[in-house]
Design a protein around this motif. Structure first.
Motif, PDB file in Angstrom:
ATOM      1  N   ARG A 299       0.820  -1.205   0.000  1.00  9.27           N
ATOM      2  CA  ARG A 299       0.000   0.000   0.000  1.00  9.27           C
ATOM      3  C   ARG A 299       0.861   1.266   0.000  1.00  9.27           C
ATOM      4  O   ARG A 299       0.371   2.350  -0.321  1.00  9.27           O
ATOM      5  CB  ARG A 299      -0.927   0.004   1.211  1.00  9.27           C
ATOM      6  CG  ARG A 299      -1.910  -1.153   1.214  1.00  9.27           C
ATOM      7  CD  ARG A 299      -2.917  -1.033   2.328  1.00  9.27           C
ATOM      8  NE  ARG A 299      -3.860  -2.160   2.305  1.00  9.27           N
ATOM      9  CZ  ARG A 299      -4.994  -2.192   2.984  1.00  9.27           C
ATOM     10  NH1 ARG A 299      -5.341  -1.167   3.744  1.00  9.27           N
ATOM     11  NH2 ARG A 299      -5.783  -3.246   2.909  1.00  9.27           N
ATOM     12  N   LEU A 300       2.124   1.105   0.352  1.00  9.65           N
ATOM     13  CA  LEU A 300       3.042   2.241   0.314  1.00  9.65           C
ATOM     14  C   LEU A 300       3.537   2.524  -1.105  1.00  9.65           C
ATOM     15  O   LEU A 300       4.101   3.589  -1.366  1.00  9.65           O
ATOM     16  CB  LEU A 300       4.241   1.972   1.228  1.00  9.65           C
ATOM     17  CG  LEU A 300       3.937   1.726   2.711  1.00  9.65           C
ATOM     18  CD1 LEU A 300       5.224   1.419   3.457  1.00  9.65           C
ATOM     19  CD2 LEU A 300       3.229   2.923   3.327  1.00  9.65           C
ATOM     20  N   ASP A 301       3.363   1.570  -2.000  1.00  9.35           N
ATOM     21  CA  ASP A 301       3.833   1.693  -3.378  1.00  9.35           C
ATOM     22  C   ASP A 301       2.691   2.164  -4.263  1.00  9.35           C
ATOM     23  O   ASP A 301       1.613   1.564  -4.265  1.00  9.35           O
ATOM     24  CB  ASP A 301       4.358   0.330  -3.851  1.00  9.35           C
ATOM     25  CG  ASP A 301       4.807   0.343  -5.302  1.00  9.35           C
ATOM     26  OD1 ASP A 301       5.101   1.450  -5.830  1.00  9.35           O
ATOM     27  OD2 ASP A 301       4.845  -0.746  -5.909  1.00  9.35           O
ATOM     28  N   ASP A 302       2.914   3.213  -5.026  1.00 11.47           N
ATOM     29  CA  ASP A 302       1.875   3.724  -5.922  1.00 11.47           C
ATOM     30  C   ASP A 302       1.483   2.692  -6.985  1.00 11.47           C
ATOM     31  O   ASP A 302       0.379   2.756  -7.540  1.00 11.47           O
ATOM     32  CB  ASP A 302       2.350   5.003  -6.614  1.00 11.47           C
ATOM     33  CG  ASP A 302       2.485   6.166  -5.645  1.00 11.47           C
ATOM     34  OD1 ASP A 302       1.905   6.079  -4.536  1.00 11.47           O
ATOM     35  OD2 ASP A 302       3.173   7.149  -5.976  1.00 11.47           O
ATOM     36  N   LEU A 303       2.363   1.749  -7.265  1.00 10.22           N
ATOM     37  CA  LEU A 303       2.071   0.707  -8.246  1.00 10.22           C
ATOM     38  C   LEU A 303       1.531  -0.566  -7.583  1.00 10.22           C
ATOM     39  O   LEU A 303       1.282  -1.552  -8.276  1.00 10.22           O
ATOM     40  CB  LEU A 303       3.318   0.375  -9.064  1.00 10.22           C
ATOM     41  CG  LEU A 303       3.667   1.321 -10.238  1.00 10.22           C
ATOM     42  CD1 LEU A 303       3.979   2.724  -9.740  1.00 10.22           C
ATOM     43  CD2 LEU A 303       4.866   0.780 -11.020  1.00 10.22           C
ATOM     44  N   ALA A 304       1.386  -0.537  -6.235  1.00 15.08           N
ATOM     45  CA  ALA A 304       0.810  -1.655  -5.469  1.00 15.08           C
ATOM     46  C   ALA A 304       1.550  -2.971  -5.688  1.00 15.08           C
ATOM     47  O   ALA A 304       0.959  -4.046  -5.599  1.00 15.08           O
ATOM     48  CB  ALA A 304      -0.671  -1.825  -5.794  1.00 15.08           C
ATOM     49  N   GLY A 305       2.858  -2.889  -5.990  1.00 14.77           N
ATOM     50  CA  GLY A 305       3.649  -4.100  -6.173  1.00 14.77           C
ATOM     51  C   GLY A 305       3.454  -4.793  -7.503  1.00 14.77           C
ATOM     52  O   GLY A 305       4.029  -5.863  -7.734  1.00 14.77           O
ATOM     53  N   ARG A 306       2.683  -4.197  -8.411  1.00 15.10           N
ATOM     54  CA  ARG A 306       2.414  -4.847  -9.709  1.00 15.10           C
ATOM     55  C   ARG A 306       3.504  -4.585 -10.736  1.00 15.10           C
ATOM     56  O   ARG A 306       3.566  -5.260 -11.759  1.00 15.10           O
ATOM     57  CB  ARG A 306       1.068  -4.377 -10.258  1.00 15.10           C
ATOM     58  CG  ARG A 306      -0.126  -4.809  -9.428  1.00 15.10           C
ATOM     59  CD  ARG A 306      -1.429  -4.500 -10.133  1.00 15.10           C
ATOM     60  NE  ARG A 306      -1.620  -3.071 -10.272  1.00 15.10           N
ATOM     61  CZ  ARG A 306      -2.278  -2.319  -9.401  1.00 15.10           C
ATOM     62  NH1 ARG A 306      -2.808  -2.877  -8.316  1.00 15.10           N
ATOM     63  NH2 ARG A 306      -2.439  -1.025  -9.592  1.00 15.10           N
ATOM     64  N   GLY A 307       4.355  -3.596 -10.519  1.00 13.79           N
ATOM     65  CA  GLY A 307       5.457  -3.323 -11.425  1.00 13.79           C
ATOM     66  C   GLY A 307       5.113  -2.416 -12.577  1.00 13.79           C
ATOM     67  O   GLY A 307       6.008  -1.813 -13.180  1.00 13.79           O
ATOM     68  N   VAL A 308       3.825  -2.300 -12.925  1.00 10.27           N
ATOM     69  CA  VAL A 308       3.397  -1.479 -14.068  1.00 10.27           C
ATOM     70  C   VAL A 308       2.091  -0.791 -13.691  1.00 10.27           C
ATOM     71  O   VAL A 308       1.204  -1.394 -13.078  1.00 10.27           O
ATOM     72  CB  VAL A 308       3.178  -2.322 -15.343  1.00 10.27           C
ATOM     73  CG1 VAL A 308       2.747  -1.437 -16.501  1.00 10.27           C
ATOM     74  CG2 VAL A 308       4.434  -3.114 -15.693  1.00 10.27           C
ATOM     75  N   LYS A 309       1.995   0.487 -14.080  1.00  9.14           N
ATOM     76  CA  LYS A 309       0.748   1.238 -13.861  1.00  9.14           C
ATOM     77  C   LYS A 309       0.514   2.149 -15.053  1.00  9.14           C
ATOM     78  O   LYS A 309       1.382   2.942 -15.422  1.00  9.14           O
ATOM     79  CB  LYS A 309       0.827   2.054 -12.565  1.00  9.14           C
ATOM     80  CG  LYS A 309      -0.431   2.859 -12.276  1.00  9.14           C
ATOM     81  CD  LYS A 309      -0.291   3.656 -10.985  1.00  9.14           C
ATOM     82  CE  LYS A 309      -1.542   4.471 -10.690  1.00  9.14           C
ATOM     83  NZ  LYS A 309      -1.389   5.273  -9.443  1.00  9.14           N
ATOM     84  N   ARG A 310      -0.674   2.035 -15.632  1.00 10.47           N
ATOM     85  CA  ARG A 310      -1.026   2.874 -16.772  1.00 10.47           C
ATOM     86  C   ARG A 310      -1.951   3.992 -16.320  1.00 10.47           C
ATOM     87  O   ARG A 310      -2.864   3.790 -15.528  1.00 10.47           O
ATOM     88  CB  ARG A 310      -1.714   2.046 -17.863  1.00 10.47           C
ATOM     89  CG  ARG A 310      -0.786   1.062 -18.549  1.00 10.47           C
ATOM     90  CD  ARG A 310      -1.494   0.373 -19.700  1.00 10.47           C
ATOM     91  NE  ARG A 310      -0.598  -0.486 -20.449  1.00 10.47           N
ATOM     92  CZ  ARG A 310       0.204  -0.079 -21.431  1.00 10.47           C
ATOM     93  NH1 ARG A 310       0.208   1.201 -21.768  1.00 10.47           N
ATOM     94  NH2 ARG A 310       0.986  -0.924 -22.067  1.00 10.47           N
ATOM     95  N   GLY A 311      -1.691   5.181 -16.838  1.00  8.02           N
ATOM     96  CA  GLY A 311      -2.513   6.342 -16.536  1.00  8.02           C
ATOM     97  C   GLY A 311      -2.223   7.398 -17.576  1.00  8.02           C
ATOM     98  O   GLY A 311      -2.130   7.116 -18.770  1.00  8.02           O
ATOM     99  N   GLY A 312      -2.049   8.672 -17.112  1.00  7.70           N
ATOM    100  CA  GLY A 312      -1.588   9.698 -18.039  1.00  7.70           C
ATOM    101  C   GLY A 312      -0.219   9.342 -18.578  1.00  7.70           C
ATOM    102  O   GLY A 312       0.113   9.620 -19.737  1.00  7.70           O
ATOM    103  N   PHE A 313       0.595   8.732 -17.724  1.00  3.56           N
ATOM    104  CA  PHE A 313       1.887   8.169 -18.103  1.00  3.56           C
ATOM    105  C   PHE A 313       1.877   6.697 -17.732  1.00  3.56           C
ATOM    106  O   PHE A 313       1.201   6.286 -16.797  1.00  3.56           O
ATOM    107  CB  PHE A 313       3.046   8.852 -17.359  1.00  3.56           C
ATOM    108  CG  PHE A 313       3.239  10.298 -17.720  1.00  3.56           C
ATOM    109  CD1 PHE A 313       4.180  10.673 -18.675  1.00  3.56           C
ATOM    110  CD2 PHE A 313       2.493  11.298 -17.103  1.00  3.56           C
ATOM    111  CE1 PHE A 313       4.369  11.996 -19.002  1.00  3.56           C
ATOM    112  CE2 PHE A 313       2.678  12.622 -17.423  1.00  3.56           C
ATOM    113  CZ  PHE A 313       3.613  12.986 -18.381  1.00  3.56           C
TER     114      PHE A 313
END
Length: 401
Positions: free
Chosen positions: A204-218
């Motif tokens: 929960r401290l990681d903005d990517l929630a430990g998934r390694g990849v996050k799609r958004g504006g970037f």
């Protein structure tokens, strides 16, 4: 004293004459008192055990954790860490704590060369460095990064999911551009890692929630696991710091839930006001709401036991009234004879009170002594034996149930 001794002897002789009725009354009082004491202690033991088991549940325990995030300059991180620990002690009302941290850098741009040629226009993909708790990750390939020379490249470990998407592997070298206009950073990939458990509250401290990849504006990849010295030594730009605080509820009892809920509300409010945490602190925990829900559930379960206890008292009262009626019939002539021989009402009342004490005192002495073994025995039977309640009662003794 002589009068009291004579009265005692008279009461004992009269009790001997009606020993069967008095034995029935004694047994009724004793069993009722023991069962009521057992129900009271049992309710407390089950409530405490249910409270601790609920808070130890993975989902509930994660929601009850304290999560603190703040933008803290590298030079103020020791002071911020001390402040968070102090606030956590206030939040959890002195319970034993476990604190885990995640310190990250600002955003960095990945080289456009990692993209297919047809996708190299537009905004670059982003990543960031982070000092992760080593117990929360495992290396799948290569090794953990080591602190290198100050003028050399920064060793990093890349999440497996991110490495597969951008096509990097161990020993690859990259140059990352600071999006906050700082100097570029050269990195070398020392290994690939995975989270041990992405469901752990730590992520929960990681903005990517430990998934390694996050799609958004970037599209963001990471975090790039780096040695802690890289984050504190000024080699990369400063980003947010995160703390996850979990309490050990092994000593928590239902009597402390209200105070703990108030402490949690006050502690998080105190943390949000601390200037060393930049004034933009996010300090959250669902502990007060969880405790409120558990308290309501405990009230419902205790009301059920109260109904049972009330029925038991009514039955015992009826049995005692029956015994008293039979005794009054048996002793009607005896009381008339005593009155005719000059016995006062006060003396007769004192004799009756002493006789009542002969019934009540054994029950009061035996009930607490028998309640503990009865609870431990019942806790070892049926479904309750699988909850561990018997072990908790045995460890705490009858005084804690």
């Amino acid at each position: 004293m002589a009068g009291f001794g004579g009265l005692t002897a008279f009461v004992l002789l009269r009790a001997r004459a009606h020993r069967l009725l008095l034995a029935a009354a004694l047994l009724t009082v004793l069993l009722t008192t023991v069962v009521l004491a057992t129900l009271t202690a049992y309710s407390g033991a089950v409530g405490d055990a249910a409270l601790r088991h609920a808070l130890a549940d993975a989902r509930t325990g994660a929601d009850a954790a304290l999560v603190v995030k703040a933008d803290v300059p590298a030079g103020q991180r020791p002071a911020a860490d001390a402040t968070v620990r102090k606030g956590a002690a206030r939040t959890f009302d002195g319970l034993p704590l476990t604190v885990r941290t995640l310190v990250r850098s600002g955003p960095y741009a990945l080289p456009l060369s990692l993209r297919p040629p047809t996708e190299r226009s537009g905004d670059p993909d982003l990543t960031f460095f982070a000092a992760l708790d080593p117990t929360r990750v495992r290396v799948e390939e290569g090794r953990m990064p080591l602190a290198g020379a100050a003028d050399g490249p920064v060793e990093v470990a890349v999440p497996v999911a991110a490495a597969e998407r951008v096509g990097v592997g161990t020993d690859d070298r990259l140059t990352l551009t600071d999006r906050l206009d700082g100097p570029a950073v050269r990195v070398v990939v020392s290994g690939l890692y995975r989270p041990v458990d992405t469901g752990s509250p730590y992520w929960r401290l990681d903005d990517l929630a430990g998934r390694g990849v996050k799609r958004g504006g970037f599209t963001t990849y990471g975090p790039l696991l780096a040695p802690p010295g890289v984050l504190s030594g000024g080699r990369v730009s400063a980003g947010s710091s995160g703390w996850l605080v979990r309490a050990d509820y092994a000593s928590l009892t239902t009597g402390r839930t209200r105070a703990l809920g108030e402490a949690a509300r006050g502690g998080t409010a105190w943390l949000r006001e601390q200037p060393v945490l930049s004034g933009t602190t996010a300090a959250t925990t669902e502990l007060p709401a969880i405790l409120d829900r558990l308290d309501r559930s405990l009230v419902v379960s205790r009301s059920t036991l109260l109904v049972i206890a009330s029925q038991l008292v009514l039955l015992a009262g009826g049995a005692l009234l029956l015994v008293a009626r039979l005794l009054s019939v048996e002793r009607a002539g005896e009381l008339r004879l005593l009155r005719a021989r000059g016995a006062s009402r006060a003396r007769l009342a004192a004799g009756s009170a002493l006789e009542a004490l002969l019934l009540a005192v054994p029950a009061l002495v035996c009930a607490p002594l028998l309640a503990g073994p009865l609870i431990r025995w019942s806790a070892g039977q049926g479904a309750l034996s699988r909850t561990g309640l018997g072990r908790e009662v045995a460890a705490g003794g009858s005084g804690t149930v």
